[in-house]
Design an enzyme around this catalytic site. Structure first.
Site, PDB file in Angstrom:
ATOM      1  N   ARG A 105       5.172  -7.786  -1.258  1.00 41.47           N
ATOM      2  CA  ARG A 105       4.047  -8.483  -0.628  1.00 41.47           C
ATOM      3  C   ARG A 105       3.071  -8.963  -1.698  1.00 41.47           C
ATOM      4  O   ARG A 105       3.209  -8.625  -2.853  1.00 41.47           O
ATOM      5  CB  ARG A 105       3.342  -7.573   0.374  1.00 41.47           C
ATOM      6  CG  ARG A 105       2.731  -6.333  -0.245  1.00 41.47           C
ATOM      7  CD  ARG A 105       1.992  -5.499   0.809  1.00 41.47           C
ATOM      8  NE  ARG A 105       1.329  -4.366   0.176  1.00 41.47           N
ATOM      9  CZ  ARG A 105       0.493  -3.529   0.781  1.00 41.47           C
ATOM     10  NH1 ARG A 105       0.221  -3.681   2.073  1.00 41.47           N
ATOM     11  NH2 ARG A 105      -0.074  -2.532   0.130  1.00 41.47           N
ATOM     12  N   CYS A 109      -0.198 -16.740  -5.915  1.00 44.84           N
ATOM     13  CA  CYS A 109      -1.237 -16.941  -6.914  1.00 44.84           C
ATOM     14  C   CYS A 109      -2.448 -17.544  -6.224  1.00 44.84           C
ATOM     15  O   CYS A 109      -2.328 -18.564  -5.534  1.00 44.84           O
ATOM     16  CB  CYS A 109      -0.690 -17.872  -8.001  1.00 44.84           C
ATOM     17  SG  CYS A 109      -1.922 -18.360  -9.208  1.00 44.84           S
ATOM     18  N   ASN A 143      -5.086  -9.229   3.440  1.00 40.08           N
ATOM     19  CA  ASN A 143      -5.023  -7.774   3.399  1.00 40.08           C
ATOM     20  C   ASN A 143      -5.161  -7.284   1.971  1.00 40.08           C
ATOM     21  O   ASN A 143      -4.354  -7.646   1.109  1.00 40.08           O
ATOM     22  CB  ASN A 143      -3.680  -7.273   3.954  1.00 40.08           C
ATOM     23  CG  ASN A 143      -3.618  -5.761   4.033  1.00 40.08           C
ATOM     24  OD1 ASN A 143      -4.219  -5.145   4.903  1.00 40.08           O
ATOM     25  ND2 ASN A 143      -2.901  -5.167   3.075  1.00 40.08           N
ATOM     26  N   GLU A 144      -6.168  -6.481   1.718  1.00 33.17           N
ATOM     27  CA  GLU A 144      -6.324  -5.824   0.407  1.00 33.17           C
ATOM     28  C   GLU A 144      -6.163  -6.793  -0.753  1.00 33.17           C
ATOM     29  O   GLU A 144      -5.253  -6.654  -1.585  1.00 33.17           O
ATOM     30  CB  GLU A 144      -5.336  -4.654   0.280  1.00 33.17           C
ATOM     31  CG  GLU A 144      -5.650  -3.531   1.254  1.00 33.17           C
ATOM     32  CD  GLU A 144      -4.677  -2.356   1.163  1.00 33.17           C
ATOM     33  OE1 GLU A 144      -3.594  -2.517   0.585  1.00 33.17           O
ATOM     34  OE2 GLU A 144      -5.003  -1.274   1.668  1.00 33.17           O
ATOM     35  N   GLU A 315      -8.615   1.294   7.055  1.00 31.59           N
ATOM     36  CA  GLU A 315      -7.431   2.145   6.968  1.00 31.59           C
ATOM     37  C   GLU A 315      -7.871   3.515   6.480  1.00 31.59           C
ATOM     38  O   GLU A 315      -8.407   3.637   5.381  1.00 31.59           O
ATOM     39  CB  GLU A 315      -6.383   1.554   6.002  1.00 31.59           C
ATOM     40  CG  GLU A 315      -5.937   0.150   6.385  1.00 31.59           C
ATOM     41  CD  GLU A 315      -4.834  -0.404   5.486  1.00 31.59           C
ATOM     42  OE1 GLU A 315      -4.327   0.357   4.636  1.00 31.59           O
ATOM     43  OE2 GLU A 315      -4.507  -1.599   5.625  1.00 31.59           O
ATOM     44  N   TRP A 323       2.646   6.484  -1.944  1.00 35.23           N
ATOM     45  CA  TRP A 323       2.525   5.692  -3.173  1.00 35.23           C
ATOM     46  C   TRP A 323       1.855   6.415  -4.329  1.00 35.23           C
ATOM     47  O   TRP A 323       1.858   5.895  -5.443  1.00 35.23           O
ATOM     48  CB  TRP A 323       1.772   4.393  -2.877  1.00 35.23           C
ATOM     49  CG  TRP A 323       0.522   4.594  -2.071  1.00 35.23           C
ATOM     50  CD1 TRP A 323       0.395   4.432  -0.710  1.00 35.23           C
ATOM     51  CD2 TRP A 323      -0.762   5.011  -2.549  1.00 35.23           C
ATOM     52  NE1 TRP A 323      -0.889   4.728  -0.320  1.00 35.23           N
ATOM     53  CE2 TRP A 323      -1.615   5.074  -1.419  1.00 35.23           C
ATOM     54  CE3 TRP A 323      -1.269   5.339  -3.793  1.00 35.23           C
ATOM     55  CZ2 TRP A 323      -2.955   5.452  -1.525  1.00 35.23           C
ATOM     56  CZ3 TRP A 323      -2.598   5.718  -3.900  1.00 35.23           C
ATOM     57  CH2 TRP A 323      -3.422   5.769  -2.770  1.00 35.23           C
ATOM     58  N   GLU A 363       7.196   1.831   3.125  1.00 37.18           N
ATOM     59  CA  GLU A 363       6.204   2.868   3.441  1.00 37.18           C
ATOM     60  C   GLU A 363       6.717   3.910   4.418  1.00 37.18           C
ATOM     61  O   GLU A 363       5.939   4.548   5.112  1.00 37.18           O
ATOM     62  CB  GLU A 363       4.926   2.200   3.967  1.00 37.18           C
ATOM     63  CG  GLU A 363       4.231   1.377   2.897  1.00 37.18           C
ATOM     64  CD  GLU A 363       2.918   0.764   3.381  1.00 37.18           C
ATOM     65  OE1 GLU A 363       2.628   0.827   4.592  1.00 37.18           O
ATOM     66  OE2 GLU A 363       2.192   0.215   2.534  1.00 37.18           O
ATOM     67  N   GLN A 364       8.014   4.110   4.457  1.00 40.39           N
ATOM     68  CA  GLN A 364       8.567   5.031   5.454  1.00 40.39           C
ATOM     69  C   GLN A 364       8.127   6.471   5.246  1.00 40.39           C
ATOM     70  O   GLN A 364       8.174   7.273   6.175  1.00 40.39           O
ATOM     71  CB  GLN A 364      10.087   4.936   5.486  1.00 40.39           C
ATOM     72  CG  GLN A 364      10.741   5.286   4.186  1.00 40.39           C
ATOM     73  CD  GLN A 364      12.259   5.105   4.258  1.00 40.39           C
ATOM     74  OE1 GLN A 364      12.983   6.008   4.618  1.00 40.39           O
ATOM     75  NE2 GLN A 364      12.722   3.920   3.920  1.00 40.39           N
ATOM     76  N   MET A 365       7.679   6.820   4.027  1.00 37.82           N
ATOM     77  CA  MET A 365       7.195   8.179   3.797  1.00 37.82           C
ATOM     78  C   MET A 365       5.670   8.257   3.976  1.00 37.82           C
ATOM     79  O   MET A 365       5.058   9.270   3.615  1.00 37.82           O
ATOM     80  CB  MET A 365       7.594   8.660   2.405  1.00 37.82           C
ATOM     81  CG  MET A 365       9.096   8.722   2.163  1.00 37.82           C
ATOM     82  SD  MET A 365       9.980   9.847   3.284  1.00 37.82           S
ATOM     83  CE  MET A 365       9.639  11.441   2.496  1.00 37.82           C
ATOM     84  N   HIS A 366       5.056   7.223   4.511  1.00 39.31           N
ATOM     85  CA  HIS A 366       3.615   7.197   4.772  1.00 39.31           C
ATOM     86  C   HIS A 366       3.397   7.670   6.209  1.00 39.31           C
ATOM     87  O   HIS A 366       3.888   7.054   7.150  1.00 39.31           O
ATOM     88  CB  HIS A 366       3.105   5.761   4.590  1.00 39.31           C
ATOM     89  CG  HIS A 366       1.611   5.648   4.579  1.00 39.31           C
ATOM     90  ND1 HIS A 366       0.824   6.036   5.626  1.00 39.31           N
ATOM     91  CD2 HIS A 366       0.773   5.175   3.631  1.00 39.31           C
ATOM     92  CE1 HIS A 366      -0.447   5.802   5.318  1.00 39.31           C
ATOM     93  NE2 HIS A 366      -0.501   5.292   4.111  1.00 39.31           N
TER      94      HIS A 366
END
Ligand SMILES: [Zn+2]
Ligand SMILES: [Zn+2]
Ligand SMILES: [Zn+2]
Lengths: 633, 633, 633
Positions: A105, A109, A143-144, A315, A323, A363-366
């Site tokens: 993601r 630029c 986003n971010e 969030e 991460w 992000e499956q471990m989030h």
């Protein structure tokens, strides 16, 4: 203000049959807000010009009908794969000169005008379609910004944009040569088109060259964001937010914030503790499952400033993330504590990220509020508890703080460009000042670098502000409380050069920095009467009274009753002592809180937070580990 | 010889009105020399072929009329931006394959013949214009060859040049294949044009391939420099110098020096201590503001050899610099001590860098003798004191040392290419030998690797010299003092292969290295009777007497009265003991000086330097911290 | 089986006159095998299509006539320079996007079909010429696949091949999008040609995207190897081997091994200790000259599995090597011990690398059985001693072990892609389990991840196996001994996603992982009754009995008598205790061996190896440092 809770949700990740049940559970948990849409471009426009809005229409309808308010995100952080075919040169380029490829993601630029128009286009289409939708009660742009180091890009688009920006600013190459001191190493330019981006030079590029590129790059984030804001405002009255990243300073959050209604930030206390905050092993082991006791509060106060009073957590960490170098689980209670601390600092809303843990992709471990199998994760009950408590407590009104701390993104860039010593910089210095105030139990307001009125504060801190804005300089000169500046404050011009006369140059403060030393961690500069400077020590001159000396007899603090400047970087213990004495002198009543206990006052209540992994006493009350206590003031 | 002082000055950085006053203050400070010009190409030739010499004419005139002697630098370290338009491929290419861009300095590849001609052209024009100018009393070519890792370039120009150099040297690909052992991994070449530069290979390239590239690259520096020297000599009788960098070994300083009249080096004791010299934290904290007590002396002795007796310090640190990891200020007195130590080692001149701290560009945090606001910086008074003391002391004549140490740039390359163990190499070994001599109070002459006559020295040290030149081999065989060689001395052929018979192969020394071990820092090889080897240990064979053994009974030193070789790398304490015993045996009278106290003899005087941060006693005299003491011999 | 010894030899490096004497000395030393040819392509085919087989004919003849059996290696690890002219794009490309140039070895991309055909062609020619040669008794394909990180290549050939492989596997982009969860960040593809290699993305690429590339890359090694095997089999009945590298997991050794007759590995105990194995300084200092006491055995057992019983050491360290961070010499006796340990684990042959130390090129500091001057190096006598002892001992028959450990290359990739915590992974976990067994004196068989029959083992260990194959799942469910799985076993789908229901999902084991924590080294998770988990801790749910708890009361082990799972990563001491208790429960008789003492049983003998640097007692027998002891069982 009545604090609210919310959650981030990705209807496109789940079968449509599941949406209604999810929405009902959110409402049952006590959530008000649901943020959606910000990564779904490929599902909104799977082919160029071919739109599939219907699923999003239905998702908003299902969520809204359940009683939730929707925060609708523009999906520009994740341009679809076909966009790269259309604009192969839209990818950002890293400092090594390599395009940053599709496959995750933020692969764009900020300088690429073609993509900027695409971003405006999809935003306009969303605003047209959903701007009047009664369920859409707030917006989020992109986003971010800057996440994954994406503010700085060394692309062709950035080079051309930078050259045009320089031409606009300096008007002639000679003016630029003079402003930058290019005579130094025969670095003069004859034409703006000769000016390359400041990467891959033989040794470091000229400091004003670097600073100009930092300013240019920050301006591109502002422009990119403004294009979206402009489109949304044409069609919607709902407030517009962006979710900033803590500890990210690559663009000026105040300048982006000027175009928004709400500043939001994404708070991941455990990940930040291990990944992005100084601290020794014992400290990190002690707060491993709670986060740094001052880091969240610092950012709350920072984004309250960025949002001019209106701010959210968009969030909120709900469990282990994926991460950080290591990813432990929060101590039971922390998902409640973090929310309450945000509310105590004035947050309008705290949204957990995310509703259900995704079983697939990066992000499956989030963790989420739900596990991948839809069972409740530990944070769900804590969120529900907060919702009940918030409802019971009612309105919370903010309270102006006694202490002001000036925070300046440009100073952070200037320290990065010209650190003069490894491993320290502006952010760390400002945070050290903040931590000293927190230990003293003081409430702090963070102010932007163009703050013009300091008169409401008993104490003002402005450490490390390399350059002073005119309004702030005037405000400091006129200030009647106690202001503490330095080290390094007002020692550089706007072009990152040394001023003549030597700084600081604030009317009424006759001090100047004759010589600067940076120090390795293996030595300190001890102070008379105890305490010490680390990292940085300036040799002062001038007629201002010497308020404190080093053990070797050199000035350590000089100045007047109202304005004084530090010659060095105090160690944490010393910084606390200075702040405590200053606050006392200013008529405040500082405390000395244990490391894990922290306070925050609203207009009506005092909140006490126990970050420690064991119970602590507060004025006769036992606050359990990860506990929150509040009392009427 | 009457020692002199000087300073580096950049008239192009300051208003012309200021020049005369600056010059007068220099003279008043007692300075003799002023170095100018070396970064001013863009101000000499702002467009190709358009010259603006007039300002330089006037600057030389103003400085000269004030009584100063000018050292005129060629500006080739900073080609102007238009040069890149003319030769886009003149930029050096780093080992990763990326061009090293314009925007700082030294942005050229030594192999680029177009730029080499430009360098010759601007030098010729300067020599024609200023060669007979009576104020121009010395020259400097370019500036700090190799600074910022600029000797090695992986450009197209370098590849072509390397191939031609190989063709010239080997004449046929088969000869090269045989010399390099290319059969080893089917690395044979059929054509010189197939031979690429030794970067980005899958695993390490062949060692002689790497060594050839190091030799080629060094030769390009020699050729680049020679082109300038040739032009200057046609028009000027003034001596020509170059300012080398300490601890830089990327090109052969002796070979460049052979074309010059004076070897100069740039001495930054504090920056080097933190950045480039081994030492534990306690040592670095103790000498943080004085520098390593042996590093300056080592380079003084090295450049005395490079300059065949004539040498200068062209840049002497005057206060905090900007480029080290941390940048403290020198202890008061050190700017005097460093100058005196240089004179004691035979320097003709010591020039401080720079006159006035520049308030702009990359080095704005680098101190000068003046502050940016033209007020005196602390070093100005110390420079003036040295000038007075030098005048009072009168002539200083050099004294041949008792100990000779051989230093060899090619051996340093060979160790880098074939270290066999991480984190050590030739320079560090040679410096360890030097430090042992310094602790013993011995004067050392450094000799080049083709030294043919050792007869004037009582002791000769030749550690780590992978290959011996024919003259040195003969000299060692014939030597009648005590020579200590090894470890690793004479163990490789000129093509970095193992000789048959195994080395060393010096007539009269029947020792050979049967097996080599490199050791991690976690273990040592203890010696019988105390002491230890670290890093390196060779298993010796041969009929030569075993002079010392390891605790395990293996030979540690073997050889004869006149020539002996070390099987390992002695720890500092052990090295000192060896040198002390050797010196005693050779009829010298070694001492055991404390870490911070160092000696140096001239023909007439003994100088004592106190690098310690506290006073020390020397034969009844108290020498203050940073103090210098001298007495007639 | 009668164990044999051999050596690696490079006739092309030496004068032909020397071959016969070398061969005679090999035979005299007691060697049976001589491996040749694997780096000699440039000497077999110096120009495209021009062959010079005659020297190789003669070399084989000389060696064979002396009584040696030849292992003939295909030379494809070192394509000649002319091959690069033919296929400039055959070079592998590193993760940074840079071609990996000619000049050392392994400079090819496994995906390049042109080079794959060249590899097949030279193999066919060799097989045709030497397939029936009576002296050629074994083959080796290529050399050390993956050495120097050469499995993964980011070339154009790899991208195209990967896309085709994906198309073959998934058939439609939509199927791939669903399998990978590309909806997550709008990462959907419309066409397989859009899918790039997973390098240089902005943040990490999707995990199944990475896993697919790892599988694809491994498959290319299999295909490359199979092409050679196919050609050899057409012309030769001799067994075919490849020499694998220990600790390399970049391709699936089992899958390559399925096409081979013999699995060989290259054992360098000292280099691996310093370079590639965890251990504190004291441990590494203690075993510096012996190697890790369990590392060789682990790989012996692994390659016995890869070779389906038939395995060799193709390269055995004979003295100091050249490539580790430091390169000490083996303790006297170790070159014997290592060989005996291999035989005790079932090796058919142990070949020392190399016969004579090469005095030239990259490995000139790598010892051989002879020194460069042809004198015996220390290992020669040890090899001769082993040869005599082997002859005296006679046949050694293998013994099935009591404990099985499952090893899975795909799980290693999955841990690398999704580590969730820095600095640990599958290999380390499996090795920790193995070490615990070794300390308990247990013999271990390593099994592949598709093992379908566990019934011969008393204990089965399957830690960290992210995904279970269907046969193994069934075998575990049916198992009647004691199996210990976890942490992380069976917690992911084949596409590296979280399964629903949450894993593990083995019939009869009602446990699932509700939440996962990874822990930094600064904390542990203590267990009730002592011991601790490190690195990893899973929160368990389910109805299975809790067999052990953490000190905080959470489940640490759950399961049944026959199948139980670990919630965390036990520290070494804890792991040993678990294995000892498990083994006892399973009817075995575990011991507690000191760190340096290790056992291995064959059908007829028990072997005891003393890795310690001092003598140790074993049941009344004193075994010297580096000693081997055997006794009939
Ligand atoms: Zn509705
Ligand atoms: Zn004149
Ligand atoms: Zn035959």
């Amino acid at each position: 203000m009545n604090p609210t809770l919310g959650v981030c949700y990705y209807p496109e990740h789940w079968p449509e049959e599941q949406w209604a049940e999810d929405a009902a559970r959110m409402v049952h948990t006590g959530l008000t807000w649901v943020r959606i849409g910000e990564f779904a471009w490929a599902r909104m426009e799977p082919e160029p010009g071919k739109f599939t809005w219907e699923w999003l229409d239905r998702a908003i309808e299902v969520l809204g009908n359940a009683g939730l308010k929707v925060v609708l995100g523009t999906p520009t952080a994740t341009p679809p794969r076909w966009m790269i075919d259309k604009y192969p040169d839209m990818l950002a380029v890293d400092a090594e000169g390599r395009p940053r490829k599709f496959g995750s993601r933020r692969h764009y630029c900020f300088s690429h005008l073609g993509y900027r128009e695409e971003s405006r286009r999809i935003t306009r289409l969303m605003a047209e379609r959903y701007g009047k939708n009664p369920h859409v009660q707030a917006w989020q742009t992109d986003n971010e910004y800057s996440c994954h180091d994406t503010t700085l890009s060394y692309s062709d688009a950035a080079r051309t944009g930078f050259q045009d920006w320089l031409a606009q600013k300096y008007q002639s190459p000679d003016a630029l040569n003079r402003a930058w001191g290019n005579v130094f190493w025969s670095m003069d330019y004859d034409d703006f088109r000769q000016i390359d981006l400041p990467n891959l030079t033989v040794t470091e590029p000229n400091h004003p060259h670097q600073l100009a590129f930092r300013r240019y790059s920050s301006d591109q984030v502002v422009a990119f964001n403004r294009a979206q804001v402009d489109e949304i405002r044409k069609h919607s009255d709902a407030p517009i937010s962006h979710n900033y990243m803590g500890r990210v300073t690559d663009f000026d959050h105040f300048k982006v914030g000027a175009d928004l209604d709400i500043a939001a930030w994404d708070s991941y206390p455990l990940g930040f503790l291990l990944d992005r905050i100084e601290g020794d092993d014992a400290f990190k082991a002690r707060f491993l499952k709670q986060g740094h006791p001052d880091n969240q509060a610092f950012h709350h106060d920072l984004y309250r400033a960025v949002g001019r009073g209106r701010w959210w957590i968009m969030e909120q960490q709900p469990g282990p993330v994926n991460w950080a170098p290591y990813n432990p689980a929060p101590l039971p209670g922390m998902c409640r504590l973090w929310a309450w601390e945000a509310f105590a600092h004035g947050a309008e809303a705290v949204c957990y990220f995310r509703w259900r843990q995704a079983p697939f992709a990066q992000e499956q471990m989030h963790a989420g509020l739900l596990r991948p199998d839809s069972q409740p994760a530990p944070a769900l009950a804590e969120a529900a508890q907060v919702a009940e408590e918030v409802a019971a407590l009612g309105r919370l009104e903010p309270q102006k703080a006694d202490v002001a701390l000036i925070f300046d993104y440009e100073s952070d860039w200037a320290w990065q460009i010209q650190p003069q010593g490894a491993d320290f910089g502006f952010f760390r210095l400002a945070f050290d000042a903040y931590r000293a105030c927190r230990r003293a139990g003081l409430n702090v307001d963070i102010l932007p670098p163009d703050a013009a009125d300091l008169s409401d504060y008993a104490v003002v801190l402005a450490p490390g502000l390399m350059t002073l804005s005119d309004p702030l300089r005037a405000a400091l000169a006129a200030y009647k409380g106690i202001a503490l500046i330095g080290p390094r404050t007002d020692t550089k011009t706007d072009e990152l050069s040394i001023p003549d006369p030597l700084g600081p140059n604030i009317p009424g403060l006759d001090v100047s920095v004759a010589l600067t030393e940076s120090l390795p961690p293996i030595v300190t500069e001890p102070l008379e009467g105890g305490g010490e400077f680390r990292h940085w020590f300036e040799h002062f001159e001038g007629s201002a009274p010497v308020l404190r000396r080093t053990a070797a007899g050199q000035p350590a603090i000089m100045g007047t009753k109202h304005l004084r400047t530090l010659a060095g970087w105090p160690c944490p213990e010393t910084f606390f002592g200075l702040i405590r004495d200053l606050a006392t002198e200013a008529g405040l009543t500082p405390m000395d809180l244990p490391e894990g206990l922290r306070l925050r006052d609203t207009a009506s209540h005092r909140f006490v937070f126990n970050y420690a992994p064991e119970a602590q006493e507060w004025q006769g009350t036992t606050i359990p580990a990860a506990g929150v206590h509040w009392q009427a003031r």
